[in-house]
Write a protein that holds these residues in place. Structure first.
Motif, PDB file in Angstrom:
ATOM      1  N   THR A 103      86.366  -0.481  14.579  1.00 56.21           N
ATOM      2  CA  THR A 103      87.044   0.433  13.658  1.00 56.21           C
ATOM      3  C   THR A 103      87.732   1.562  14.410  1.00 56.21           C
ATOM      4  N   LEU A 104      87.083   2.104  15.438  1.00 56.38           N
ATOM      5  CA  LEU A 104      87.690   3.211  16.166  1.00 56.38           C
ATOM      6  C   LEU A 104      88.940   2.763  16.909  1.00 56.38           C
ATOM      7  N   ILE A 105      88.896   1.614  17.598  1.00 55.50           N
ATOM      8  CA  ILE A 105      90.100   1.195  18.311  1.00 55.50           C
ATOM      9  C   ILE A 105      91.184   0.735  17.338  1.00 55.50           C
ATOM     10  N   HIS A 166      84.373  -5.462  23.936  1.00 49.28           N
ATOM     11  CA  HIS A 166      85.510  -4.693  24.432  1.00 49.28           C
ATOM     12  C   HIS A 166      86.730  -5.587  24.651  1.00 49.28           C
ATOM     13  N   LEU A 167      86.554  -6.697  25.344  1.00 45.03           N
ATOM     14  CA  LEU A 167      87.691  -7.568  25.623  1.00 45.03           C
ATOM     15  C   LEU A 167      88.175  -8.279  24.366  1.00 45.03           C
ATOM     16  N   SER A 168      87.238  -8.636  23.472  1.00 49.21           N
ATOM     17  CA  SER A 168      87.652  -9.241  22.198  1.00 49.21           C
ATOM     18  C   SER A 168      88.444  -8.238  21.364  1.00 49.21           C
ATOM     19  N   GLY A 169      87.968  -6.978  21.341  1.00 45.40           N
ATOM     20  CA  GLY A 169      88.687  -5.950  20.607  1.00 45.40           C
ATOM     21  C   GLY A 169      90.048  -5.675  21.211  1.00 45.40           C
ATOM     22  N   ASP A 170      90.134  -5.700  22.536  1.00 45.88           N
ATOM     23  CA  ASP A 170      91.415  -5.488  23.217  1.00 45.88           C
ATOM     24  C   ASP A 170      92.403  -6.590  22.849  1.00 45.88           C
ATOM     25  N   TRP A 171      91.925  -7.831  22.820  1.00 40.47           N
ATOM     26  CA  TRP A 171      92.776  -8.934  22.386  1.00 40.47           C
ATOM     27  C   TRP A 171      93.214  -8.737  20.939  1.00 40.47           C
ATOM     28  N   TRP A 172      92.270  -8.298  20.089  1.00 36.99           N
ATOM     29  CA  TRP A 172      92.559  -8.203  18.656  1.00 36.99           C
ATOM     30  C   TRP A 172      93.593  -7.121  18.339  1.00 36.99           C
ATOM     31  N   VAL A 173      93.502  -5.944  18.978  1.00 35.07           N
ATOM     32  CA  VAL A 173      94.449  -4.883  18.636  1.00 35.07           C
ATOM     33  C   VAL A 173      95.867  -5.247  19.069  1.00 35.07           C
ATOM     34  N   ARG A 174      96.007  -6.216  19.974  1.00 37.12           N
ATOM     35  CA  ARG A 174      97.343  -6.628  20.421  1.00 37.12           C
ATOM     36  C   ARG A 174      97.889  -7.808  19.622  1.00 37.12           C
ATOM     37  N   LEU A 183      86.683 -10.475  12.534  1.00 37.62           N
ATOM     38  CA  LEU A 183      86.395 -10.352  13.960  1.00 37.62           C
ATOM     39  C   LEU A 183      84.960  -9.879  14.172  1.00 37.62           C
ATOM     40  N   VAL A 184      84.560  -8.859  13.419  1.00 37.75           N
ATOM     41  CA  VAL A 184      83.196  -8.339  13.531  1.00 37.75           C
ATOM     42  C   VAL A 184      82.186  -9.444  13.258  1.00 37.75           C
TER      43      VAL A 184
END
Length: 205
Positions: A103-105, A166-174, A183-184
């Motif tokens: 949620t924060l990213i 972290h890496l999954s979230g990085d992929w997701w925001v892009r 995703l969660v």
């Protein structure tokens, strides 16, 4: 006659106060103009010139590091708060922590991308994850000890969990190829059940 209290001269601020005010302005500029915002635009938002920026942070990499540390602190605060909300089912606690991070990213995507996309070799993204993992290890260790479990697992688990999320979230925001809550759920399911779902039904026999 004893001397009066020492007063700071009007208009003078400590170096840390100036850095904090500048970072606030930098965040506003990045939110408005996106991760490709120029250093000139950031300095303009703060009402200073580029030489002042260099005086406060050394160079562009110093500013990136300072913003990365601030974001890491915000992530740690959100995730730690989620873990400390009180007694809960362990799987639910895991879901709360992952949801807080994602949620924060999601809500600070422009700042997150500014920090991670403008760093050569991914040094900041790695450092960001490591800072979060160290903080999570402390909280996780406390939770394991309270449950009477082996707290020695806290640090490797924390780094493994944070690295994956972290890496999954990085992929997701892009990419944004699926809803945030989906995703969660995927991450929680993998961390909780592993690859057991892929095993054939008769594997245990």
């Amino acid at each position: 006659m004893s001397p009066g209290p020492v007063r700071r001269r009007p208009g003078r601020r400590s170096s840390q106060e100036r850095r904090d005010r500048f970072l606030d302005a930098a965040v506003e500029a990045i939110r408005r103009e996106g991760p490709t915002v120029s250093m000139e635009a950031i300095a303009r938002q703060a009402g200073v010139t580029k030489p002042i920026v260099y005086r406060l942070f050394g160079d562009r990499e110093g500013l990136l590091a300072a913003l990365g540390q601030r974001m890491a602190g915000e992530i740690m605060a959100e995730v730690t708060a989620a873990l400390e909300q009180g007694p809960a089912d362990p799987k639910d606690m895991l879901r709360r922590a992952i949801r807080a991070y994602v949620t924060l990213i999601d809500t600070e995507t422009e700042v997150y991308r500014f920090v991670t996309e403008r760093t050569v070799g991914g040094a900041t993204i790695t450092g960001l994850a490591a800072e979060v993992a160290r903080a999570i290890a402390v909280v996780l260790g406390e939770q394991l000890r309270a449950a009477g479990a082996d707290s020695g697992a806290a640090e490797p688990w924390a780094f493994g969990i944070v690295g994956m999320v972290h890496l999954s979230g990085d992929w997701w925001v892009r990419t944004r190829t699926l809803p945030r809550e989906q995703l969660v759920t995927y991450l929680v399911d993998l961390l909780w059940d592993g690859f057991a779902a892929l095993a054939p039904d008769d594997a245990a026999t």
